[in-house]
Design a protein around this motif. Sequence first.
Motif, mmCIF file in Angstrom:
data_model
loop_
_atom_site.group_PDB
_atom_site.id
_atom_site.type_symbol
_atom_site.label_atom_id
_atom_site.label_comp_id
_atom_site.label_asym_id
_atom_site.label_seq_id
_atom_site.Cartn_x
_atom_site.Cartn_y
_atom_site.Cartn_z
ATOM 1 N N SER A 22 0.686 -1.192 0.116
ATOM 2 C CA SER A 22 -0.048 0.124 0.005
ATOM 3 C C SER A 22 0.837 1.425 0.196
ATOM 4 N N GLY A 55 -2.216 -5.625 -0.030
ATOM 5 C CA GLY A 55 -3.542 -5.564 -0.762
ATOM 6 C C GLY A 55 -3.433 -6.644 -1.524
ATOM 7 N N SER A 88 -12.469 -2.386 0.316
ATOM 8 C CA SER A 88 -11.284 -2.546 -1.115
ATOM 9 C C SER A 88 -12.174 -2.967 -2.187
#
Length: 115
Positions: A22, A55, A88
């Motif tokens: 990230s 992620g 997300s």
Amino acid sequence: MTIDRRRNLRDKVLYGAIASRSDSGVTRDCIVRNMSSSGARLEFESTIGLPNAIGLRIAHKGRSFLANIVWRSTEAVGVAFDDDVQASDLGERLRKSEKIQRALKRKIKMRLGEG
């Protein structure tokens, strides 16, 4: 005897995925070997330099996850998905929607002779 501390049983799977940092946006390919609604086992060529929070984008599932590494070995990690998993996906859908909206606006301008 090993005690399994997982909240949910994991299904054996074989999905390609992309893990991202990230902070820098740097990505790495990985393989999802097992998965549940709360976590997964990921295999990498190497876990060196992999941050504790990543992620994870699994194209086959059409989903993105925010994940925290719970354990790691030289070539695999176990991750727990953040409780805010849906956020997300919403961000990804919003970006896609905005891209489609821009393309439609361009088409309308062209048809009206403004573009």
